[in-house]
Scaffold this active site. Structure first.
Site, short mmCIF file in Angstrom:
data_model
loop_
_atom_site.label_atom_id
_atom_site.label_comp_id
_atom_site.label_asym_id
_atom_site.label_seq_id
_atom_site.Cartn_x
_atom_site.Cartn_y
_atom_site.Cartn_z
N ASP A 24 -3.15 14.23 7.09
CA ASP A 24 -2.66 12.97 6.53
C ASP A 24 -1.42 13.15 5.65
O ASP A 24 -1.54 13.09 4.43
CB ASP A 24 -3.78 12.31 5.70
CG ASP A 24 -3.44 10.89 5.32
OD1 ASP A 24 -2.40 10.40 5.75
OD2 ASP A 24 -4.22 10.28 4.58
N GLU A 81 3.70 9.30 -0.77
CA GLU A 81 2.31 9.16 -1.22
C GLU A 81 1.76 10.44 -1.82
O GLU A 81 1.16 10.43 -2.89
CB GLU A 81 1.44 8.71 -0.04
CG GLU A 81 -0.04 8.64 -0.38
CD GLU A 81 -0.91 8.19 0.80
OE1 GLU A 81 -0.37 7.88 1.88
OE2 GLU A 81 -2.14 8.15 0.62
N GLU A 118 0.86 -1.19 0.00
CA GLU A 118 0.00 0.00 0.00
C GLU A 118 0.89 1.24 0.00
O GLU A 118 1.79 1.37 0.84
CB GLU A 118 -0.91 -0.03 1.24
CG GLU A 118 -1.87 1.14 1.25
CD GLU A 118 -3.15 0.87 2.05
OE1 GLU A 118 -3.39 -0.29 2.44
OE2 GLU A 118 -3.90 1.83 2.26
N ARG A 119 0.66 2.10 -0.96
CA ARG A 119 1.46 3.32 -1.12
C ARG A 119 2.94 3.01 -1.38
O ARG A 119 3.83 3.76 -0.96
CB ARG A 119 1.34 4.26 0.09
CG ARG A 119 -0.09 4.53 0.52
CD ARG A 119 -0.94 5.02 -0.60
NE ARG A 119 -2.35 5.17 -0.19
CZ ARG A 119 -3.33 5.42 -1.05
NH1 ARG A 119 -3.07 5.51 -2.35
NH2 ARG A 119 -4.56 5.55 -0.64
N LYS A 167 0.55 10.92 13.46
CA LYS A 167 1.26 11.40 12.27
C LYS A 167 1.78 12.81 12.55
O LYS A 167 1.29 13.48 13.46
CB LYS A 167 0.32 11.41 11.07
CG LYS A 167 -0.11 10.00 10.64
CD LYS A 167 -0.95 10.03 9.37
CE LYS A 167 -1.30 8.60 8.96
NZ LYS A 167 -2.08 8.52 7.71
N GLU A 176 -10.55 4.21 9.17
CA GLU A 176 -10.70 3.85 7.76
C GLU A 176 -11.17 2.40 7.57
O GLU A 176 -10.61 1.65 6.78
CB GLU A 176 -9.37 4.09 7.02
CG GLU A 176 -8.96 5.55 7.00
CD GLU A 176 -7.75 5.85 6.14
OE1 GLU A 176 -6.88 4.99 5.99
OE2 GLU A 176 -7.70 7.00 5.62
O1 GCW Z 1 -2.63 8.33 4.05
C1 GCW Z 1 -3.56 7.33 4.23
C2 GCW Z 1 -3.30 6.39 3.12
C3 GCW Z 1 -3.76 4.98 3.40
C4 GCW Z 1 -3.17 4.55 4.74
C5 GCW Z 1 -3.66 5.51 5.82
C6 GCW Z 1 -3.08 5.21 7.19
C7 GCW Z 1 -2.46 2.38 5.43
O2 GCW Z 1 -3.90 6.89 1.95
O3 GCW Z 1 -3.32 4.16 2.37
O4 GCW Z 1 -3.51 3.22 5.06
O5 GCW Z 1 -3.27 6.82 5.49
O6 GCW Z 1 -2.14 5.88 7.57
O7 GCW Z 1 -3.57 4.32 7.86
#
Ligand code: GCW
Length: 613
Positions: A378, A406, A180-181, A373, A304
């Site tokens: 994000d 990303e 993923e990413r 984060k 999510e």
């Molecule tokens: O930035 C988003 C991404 C998702 C990611 C999510 C996260 C792993 O688009 O792909 O999922 O954050 O950090 O959980």
């Protein structure tokens, strides 16, 4: 072996003949032989690396010896150096740091090392002494870096220790090999072939991590698959852990919160249910039987679409503590992600994590770290620091950075992220008055952790683009020492990776150091954010307005209309500014004082301007 490293495989660990003649002569005089005192499993790795590096750098054979005879490089732990049949004096650093660490087991004091020059009679020695066996390898790489970057090594007096205890790469790798990413090929972990076949690349990966002080790898995606906790997969993970161990790297996993249902046949995953807790306790015990130094779990819960304790009416602390309790007896940690944005909690996503987590401050088991984060939305090209930093004084907070690009043009754009991470780490939260930087909060003297979402894959050059390697490198270096400057890190990376030629260094450095700000300006200027094309997040799509929920639409973030644009997080809007400590909250709230870089992030800016006009 001397190579041009054109395919990038060797990363920053390529060893070219020292170009500067004066330095070359100095190094040749200083290193006639090598004495590796360590007998740990790591010693073989060290010897192999020195055997690869020194003859290439010095362009001549450098023999290993059992004891030093002439000008020599001596490598070992502080204990080994003290016991060595040499008349070396021990240095203050070694003695001072060789005290029990504040933690049980490995502490950051044990990650420290010193590199000192010593003169005995007519012989000079360079003594690399680390506080523990796993720390010897990073210290050797530190020394090699001096040669790769052509430093003067005549009088060395270096002391170094990590400022953050857990320095982890998080791989968003799925068990089917996709990432993923990920923008650099497939997952490095070949689950189908493990545990029987050990790819040589696993060693090279671990070596690269150790060279920059990374000491943990979380192997699977936080969007987890319960299968990773089956015995079959744990045996595969154990095989990787065996490879990584001598490099000082522990493995971590991202468990699926509903694994007790998927794998254990239970009817619920409610963390308050005794059967659920017992299942996890047993599962964790199984993991530690296979992997005695297992690092712990990284959990994405109720985020999510991932399951979590709230699905059963429990809360984050119930879920985190239940898992943490199972890990604690074995010395493991629990990283519980704060990336939650249930918009029924607050319509502004930037407010959600604080609203959910701040009331839980002080309720977590001591081996829990809440992982946020860098910014509250994000991993956008520019965000202010996450207001959770400074808002949970009784809870260790881990900082999560995204190395994989990303939202930064992925592996197609050259964007060096060192400057952005430096800005975040040095942001003052004012939580305990001036000077309460994010870095200080993250490196608090209890558990401390920094996590970087990896950009590695099976591409020959590991990262998809040679320049993306610089971000892996910068993450490790800053994780070790956040006081290092992004430009100095770029400088050393260029010298190691490309050349010490000043034209090359200056030109590449200029490209790298201007790249983040350029990216911000062409992607998300003045604090605009979340404008990228949905799903793949490459390229702009500001008009996007078809998502199943409002906050997944781009128009939700820029709010462009006939009156202006920008998200109003001032007291007249979502009041996100109130989550920051004074004087930041007042500064961000007011269009006159809000830094220009956040003009469309915080204040009711352009609308106000237009109204005022
Ligand atoms: O930035 C988003 C991404 C998702 C990611 C999510 C996260 C792993 O688009 O792909 O999922 O954050 O950090 O959980």
């Amino acid at each position: 072996m001397q190579t041009s490293n054109e395919d990038g495989y060797e990363l920053w660990l390529c060893y070219r003949r020292v170009e500067n003649d004066e330095r070359l002569a100095q190094y040749r005089a200083a290193i006639n032989s090598i004495v590796v005192l360590s007998t740990s499993a790591t010693a073989t790795i060290i010897k192999n690396e020195l055997a690869r590096a020194l003859p290439a750098l010095l362009d001549r054979n450098v023999p290993f010896a059992d004891k030093s005879v002439g000008n020599a490089l001596i490598v070992g732990t502080v204990d080994e150096v003290a016991r060595a049949p040499l008349t070396l004096t021990l240095f203050p650093f070694g003695e001072r740091e060789h005290t029990p660490s504040p933690w049980k087991g490995e502490g950051w004091g044990e990650g420290g090392f010193s590199i000192h020059s010593q003169q005995i009679a007519n012989n000079s020695f360079i003594v690399i002494a680390a506080n523990s066996a796993p720390a010897v390898l990073p210290s050797v790489f530190h020394f090699l870096r001096l040669l790769q970057t052509q430093q003067d090594i005549r009088t060395l007096n270096i002391e170094s220790r990590p400022r953050i205890r857990y320095r982890i790469l998080a791989h968003w790798d799925n068990l089917d090999g996709s990432i993923e990413r990920g923008y650099a090929g497939r997952s490095l972990w070949n689950w189908d072939e493990l545990p029987d076949k050990i790819d040589a690349r696993y060693h090279d990966y671990a070596c690269a991590c150790a060279s920059i002080g990374i000491n943990g790898a979380c192997l699977n995606n936080v969007n987890a698959n319960a299968q990773s906790l089956t015995t079959e997969y744990l045996e595969k993970t154990a095989a990787l852990a065996d490879v990584f161990r001598p490099y000082g790297i522990r493995v971590y996993l991202s468990p699926k919160f509903t694994a007790p249902v998927h794998l254990g046949g239970l009817s619920t995953s409610d963390p308050r249910d005794a059967k659920v807790a017992a299942w996890w306790k047993q599962k964790v015990a199984e993991i530690y039987r296979l992997i005695p130094d297992f690092g712990g779990f990284q959990v994405k819960a109720n985020s999510e679409g991932q399951p979590g304790p709230q699905d059963n009416g429990a809360n984050h602390d119930d879920g985190a503590n239940m898992l943490a309790y199972a890990l604690a007896v074995h010395g493991g940690i629990l990283l519980w992600r704060a990336f939650v944005y249930d918009t029924s909690v607050d319509a502004d996503r930037a407010n959600c994590a604080n609203k959910e987590f701040v009331p839980l401050d002080g309720k977590f088991h001591p081996n829990v770290l809440i992982q946020a984060k860098n910014g509250p939305i994000d991993f956008q090209p520019r965000e202010p620091f996450h207001p959770l930093f400074g808002a949970m004084p009784q809870t260790p907070l881990a900082l999560e950075l995204q190395i994989t690009q990303e939202y930064f043009g992925q592996s197609k754009h050259l964007v060096y992220l060192g400057g952005m991470w430096q800005e975040v780490l040095h942001s003052d939260t004012y939580a305990q008055g001036a000077g309460s930087t994010v870095a200080k909060i993250v490196s608090a003297p209890s558990n401390s952790c920094i996590v970087g979402v990896a950009n590695t894959g099976t591409d020959r050059n590991w990262c998809g683009h040679h320049f993306s390697q610089a971000n892996w490198y910068a993450f490790g270096r800053l994780a070790w020492d956040y006081e290092l400057r992004a430009d100095a890190i770029a400088d050393e990376w260029i010298r190691m990776m490309w050349s010490n030629d000043s034209d090359v260094v200056d030109t590449l450095k200029q490209m790298m150091l201007g790249s983040w700000e350029a990216c911000v300006n062409y992607m998300t200027p003045l604090g605009l954010h979340h404008l990228m094309k949905e799903h793949h997040h490459y390229g702009p799509d500001p008009g996007f307005n078809n998502a199943p929920r409002p906050d997944w639409n781009n128009v939700y973030y820029h709010r462009a209309d006939a009156n202006g644009l920008g998200f109003d997080r001032s007291h007249t809007g979502s009041n996100n500014v109130a989550m920051y400590h004074s004087p930041l909250r007042e500064q961000f709230d007011n269009i006159e004082t809000c830094p220009e870089k956040y003009l469309l992030w915080f204040p009711d800016s352009l609308t106000n301007l237009i109204k005022a006009a």
